[in-house]
Scaffold this active site. Structure first.
Site, mmCIF file in Angstrom:
data_model
loop_
_atom_site.group_PDB
_atom_site.id
_atom_site.type_symbol
_atom_site.label_atom_id
_atom_site.label_comp_id
_atom_site.label_asym_id
_atom_site.label_seq_id
_atom_site.Cartn_x
_atom_site.Cartn_y
_atom_site.Cartn_z
ATOM 1 N N LEU A 8 0.836 -1.200 0.000
ATOM 2 C CA LEU A 8 0.000 0.000 0.000
ATOM 3 C C LEU A 8 0.875 1.256 0.000
ATOM 4 O O LEU A 8 1.726 1.420 0.863
ATOM 5 C CB LEU A 8 -0.917 0.026 1.226
ATOM 6 N N ALA A 9 0.633 2.096 -0.999
ATOM 7 C CA ALA A 9 1.458 3.311 -1.107
ATOM 8 C C ALA A 9 0.677 4.452 -1.735
ATOM 9 O O ALA A 9 1.231 5.304 -2.419
ATOM 10 C CB ALA A 9 2.704 3.019 -1.931
ATOM 11 N N GLY A 11 -1.396 6.575 0.004
ATOM 12 C CA GLY A 11 -1.720 7.641 0.959
ATOM 13 C C GLY A 11 -0.985 8.925 0.636
ATOM 14 O O GLY A 11 0.024 8.936 -0.069
ATOM 15 N N ARG A 15 1.880 14.491 6.585
ATOM 16 C CA ARG A 15 2.816 15.017 7.583
ATOM 17 C C ARG A 15 4.252 15.140 7.063
ATOM 18 O O ARG A 15 5.093 15.746 7.705
ATOM 19 C CB ARG A 15 2.778 14.130 8.840
ATOM 20 N N GLY A 79 -9.270 4.693 2.423
ATOM 21 C CA GLY A 79 -8.837 3.885 3.559
ATOM 22 C C GLY A 79 -8.106 2.628 3.116
ATOM 23 O O GLY A 79 -8.092 2.271 1.933
ATOM 24 N N ASN A 174 -0.894 -2.853 16.164
ATOM 25 C CA ASN A 174 -0.971 -3.431 14.818
ATOM 26 C C ASN A 174 0.122 -2.806 13.960
ATOM 27 O O ASN A 174 0.212 -1.588 13.849
ATOM 28 C CB ASN A 174 -2.357 -3.102 14.238
ATOM 29 N N ARG A 338 35.724 10.931 -11.253
ATOM 30 C CA ARG A 338 34.326 10.768 -11.636
ATOM 31 C C ARG A 338 34.189 10.088 -12.991
ATOM 32 O O ARG A 338 35.161 9.978 -13.737
ATOM 33 C CB ARG A 338 33.613 12.128 -11.639
ATOM 34 N N LYS A 356 38.404 12.482 -15.107
ATOM 35 C CA LYS A 356 37.101 12.120 -15.654
ATOM 36 C C LYS A 356 37.303 11.130 -16.783
ATOM 37 O O LYS A 356 38.047 11.431 -17.713
ATOM 38 C CB LYS A 356 36.382 13.360 -16.163
ATOM 39 N N TYR A 392 37.769 18.978 -25.009
ATOM 40 C CA TYR A 392 36.507 19.407 -25.612
ATOM 41 C C TYR A 392 36.780 20.512 -26.608
ATOM 42 O O TYR A 392 37.363 21.548 -26.270
ATOM 43 C CB TYR A 392 35.581 19.890 -24.492
HETATM 44 C C1 UD1 Z 1 -2.526 1.872 9.842
HETATM 45 C C2 UD1 Z 1 -3.497 0.922 10.559
HETATM 46 C C3 UD1 Z 1 -3.137 0.861 12.040
HETATM 47 C C4 UD1 Z 1 -1.682 0.462 12.194
HETATM 48 C C5 UD1 Z 1 -0.758 1.380 11.391
HETATM 49 C C6 UD1 Z 1 0.650 0.824 11.398
HETATM 50 C C7 UD1 Z 1 -5.586 1.167 9.350
HETATM 51 C C8 UD1 Z 1 -6.960 1.744 9.351
HETATM 52 N N1 UD1 Z 1 -4.836 1.409 10.403
HETATM 53 O O1 UD1 Z 1 -2.740 3.166 10.378
HETATM 54 O O2 UD1 Z 1 -3.978 -0.076 12.704
HETATM 55 O O3 UD1 Z 1 -1.325 0.488 13.576
HETATM 56 O O4 UD1 Z 1 -1.189 1.443 10.011
HETATM 57 O O5 UD1 Z 1 1.562 1.680 10.763
HETATM 58 O O6 UD1 Z 1 -5.238 0.478 8.430
HETATM 59 N N2 UD1 Z 1 -3.012 3.825 2.200
HETATM 60 C C9 UD1 Z 1 -3.491 3.663 0.923
HETATM 61 N N3 UD1 Z 1 -4.746 4.069 0.632
HETATM 62 C C10 UD1 Z 1 -5.556 4.641 1.560
HETATM 63 C C11 UD1 Z 1 -5.058 4.809 2.885
HETATM 64 C C12 UD1 Z 1 -3.774 4.376 3.172
HETATM 65 O O7 UD1 Z 1 -2.779 3.149 0.043
HETATM 66 O O8 UD1 Z 1 -6.699 4.987 1.227
HETATM 67 C C13 UD1 Z 1 -1.641 3.359 2.500
HETATM 68 C C14 UD1 Z 1 -0.724 4.460 2.974
HETATM 69 O O9 UD1 Z 1 -0.047 5.061 1.864
HETATM 70 C C15 UD1 Z 1 0.233 3.719 3.877
HETATM 71 C C16 UD1 Z 1 -0.600 2.588 4.439
HETATM 72 O O10 UD1 Z 1 -1.720 2.441 3.573
HETATM 73 O O11 UD1 Z 1 1.303 3.171 3.157
HETATM 74 C C17 UD1 Z 1 -1.096 2.872 5.868
HETATM 75 O O12 UD1 Z 1 -1.913 4.014 5.845
HETATM 76 P P1 UD1 Z 1 -1.841 5.121 6.965
HETATM 77 O O13 UD1 Z 1 -2.812 6.192 6.645
HETATM 78 O O14 UD1 Z 1 -0.434 5.519 7.190
HETATM 79 O O15 UD1 Z 1 -2.407 4.290 8.196
HETATM 80 P P2 UD1 Z 1 -2.157 4.544 9.725
HETATM 81 O O16 UD1 Z 1 -3.038 5.633 10.186
HETATM 82 O O17 UD1 Z 1 -0.713 4.659 9.967
#
Ligand code: UD1
Ligand code: CA
Length: 480
Positions: A8-9, A11, A15, A79, A174, A338, A356, A392
């Site tokens: 998952l990447a 988000g 921050r 989510g 978790n 280099r 170089k 050159y």
């Molecule tokens: C999540 C967990 C939490 C856990 C924590 C550990 C959930 C609801 N909560 O919280 O229980 O303790 O990770 O680090 O899962 N992402 C997506 N799509 C989205 C949302 C998130 O791809 O719609 C990806 C983010 O880029 C990230 C990962 O999922 O890589 C986790 O998301 P993040 O929002 O950081 O979750 P946490 O609030 O840290």
């Protein structure tokens, strides 16, 4: 049984306050997601899927060199459960175990992933959650375990924002890393609701759903909280980078490398260093660099993607990138190697020398103030101070060839393409436009002229000028 990896990447990484995808920020010199991919690859998964959203294009581009990745776009981001749901069509028809990793949890080891898989398949579980007991659980989802009758098994996971004050006391968290049986997984994901504090679809809700269905949910608890640290801010980025460096440094020291000040030794994960090499404070050794045994790397040196032999001295403040330095060579201080500089055995490169795309042959020396670019320099050649290869011509880069045992006098310009023959001499201050045959001496300046008595004449005329000026000041004063 097949293993499939989903990372998952998508988000936003709010921050981080960054225009760049969070998972491309570097942890100890390597993009965060590369750490995750490396751990995942150790399991030889059948498929690897990355869920992207924010900065999707730049992320895909950054990973374009890696074969076998499938990207799915999650838009909007509703989510972590919704993120997994977007992979359903990519995984249609697949069976086995799905390992769900988080792009922002880069320190997870291959070992833990192996344990996770083994525990999961051994228990025939629907889901297995990687957990950890930590001192500061703030911000993480908490593991709620059942009663003694249920064997203290995991009952559900509650997010910080939804937790009761009592649940917030729980210190088992978790990690966001899970194994799932693909069988029935996406049906269960679809049944997740978003009626919670963040109005998001929470992936951890699967635990309770599976438990209600009477399916097995397991946990794997890692002893080291560092391993599951997530990165949400630049402060965490620096902290996690430091952990990676500390581990690498400990490994090197255990293998016989002296780090005079490990806190300021910045050595990337893939670097290798031989025993009895000494690394002084404030050194960066990056990328795919290898350093041999018995070397000494002095302060302020940066070495990137380079191969350094045995017993090499790199003196202060050298920069060496994409280059090779053979055994028993001395480099620096203040040298710049280099773009495929190739320094052969026992050669010497001194201060303010830049190489170089140049071979400096065995035993050859360039001790001071030189630019040697696109040159092939033989063995036992001496390059005088201030030598410049004029490589050159405004359009093309041309080659300078200097054969074995040649001697290039100070302040010479060698205008390429040009060859200096074996054992030939170039006189100081020469501008060499034509080849110099083997054994010849080349000089290019005109004959020297001495002007007798010139200094005395100069001194006299200066005195006369000073007297005239004084007289002028005196007359102005008497007028006033
Ligand atoms: C999540 C967990 C939490 C856990 C924590 C550990 C959930 C609801 N909560 O919280 O229980 O303790 O990770 O680090 O899962 N992402 C997506 N799509 C989205 C949302 C998130 O791809 O719609 C990806 C983010 O880029 C990230 C990962 O999922 O890589 C986790 O998301 P993040 O929002 O950081 O979750 P946490 O609030 O840290
Ligand atoms: Ca997170």
């Amino acid at each position: 049984m097949d293993t499939h990896v989903v990372i998952l990447a998508a988000g936003k990484g709010t921050r981080m306050k960054s225009a760049r995808s969070k998972v491309l920020h570097r942890v100890a010199g390597r993009p965060m997601i590369e750490h995750v991919l490396a751990a995942a690859e150790s399991l030889k998964p059948r498929t690897t899927t990355i869920v992207v959203g924010h900065q999707a294009e730049s992320l895909k581009k950054a990973l374009a060199g890696r074969p076998g990745l499938t990207f799915v776009v999650q838009e909007p981001q509703l989510g972590t459960a919704h993120a997994l749901q977007t992979t359903e069509s990519a995984l249609r028809g697949q069976a086995g175990t799905l390992l769900l990793l988080s792009g922002d949890v880069p320190l997870l080891t291959a070992n833990t992933l192996r344990t996770l898989l083994d525990t999961h398949t051994g228990a025939g579980a629907a889901a297995t959650v990687v957990t950890c007991v930590v001192d500061a659980p703030h911000g993480y989802g908490r593991i709620v375990r059942g009663s003694a009758e249920s064997g203290e098994g995991i009952a559900r996971i509650v997010e910080e924002k939804d937790a009761t004050p009592g649940e917030r006391q729980i210190c088992e968290i978790n990690s966001g890393i899970y194994a799932f049986a693909l069988e029935g997984l996406f049906d269960a994901v679809r049944s997740i609701a978003s009626n919670n504090a963040q109005n998001e679809y929470y992936l951890p809700d699967l635990v309770e759903i599976f438990r209600r269905q009477g399916r097995v949910v397991e946990t794997v608890t890692v002893p080291n909280p560092n391993e599951i640290r997530g990165i949400n801010s630049r402060i965490e980025l620096a902290a996690v980078s430091r952990i990676v460096r500390e581990n690498k440094n400990a490994e090197l020291m255990a293998a016989g490398v002296t780090l005079e000040d490990p806190a300021t030794a910045y050595i990337d994960g893939e670097v290798t260093i031989g025993p009895d090499t000494i690394v002084h404070p404030g050194v960066s050794i990056e990328g795919l660099t290898t350093i041999g045994a018995g070397c000494e790397i002095h302060s302020g040196v940066r070495i990137v993607n380079s191969q350094i032999g045995d017993r090499v001295q790199v003196f202060n403040h050298c920069v060496i990138t994409d280059s090779a330095v053979a055994d028993d060579v001395n480099v620096g201080p203040f040298a710049h190697l280099r773009n495929h500089a190739d320094v052969r055995n026992r050669a010497r490169v001194g201060n303010f020398v830049e190489l170089k795309k140049t071979v400096l042959g065995a035993g050859s020396k360039s001790m001071h103030l030189a630019y040697l670019g696109d040159a092939i320099i033989g063995d036992r050649v001496n390059i005088g101070a201030g030598t410049i290869t004029c490589n050159y011509d405004g359009v093309n880069k041309n080659t300078t060839t200097i054969e074995d045992e040649a001697f290039i006098g100070s302040d010479s310009q060698l205008i390429a393409p040009v060859t200096i023959g074996k054992g030939a001499y170039v006189g100081s201050g020469a501008t060499i436009r034509e080849n110099v045959p083997e054994g010849a001496l080349a000089v290019s300046a005109g004959k020297q002229r001495n002007i007798d008595g010139w200094v005395a004449t100069k001194v006299k005329s200066r005195q006369a000028q000073a007297e005239r000026q004084q007289a002028a000041v005196g007359s102005r004063k008497s007028e006033a």
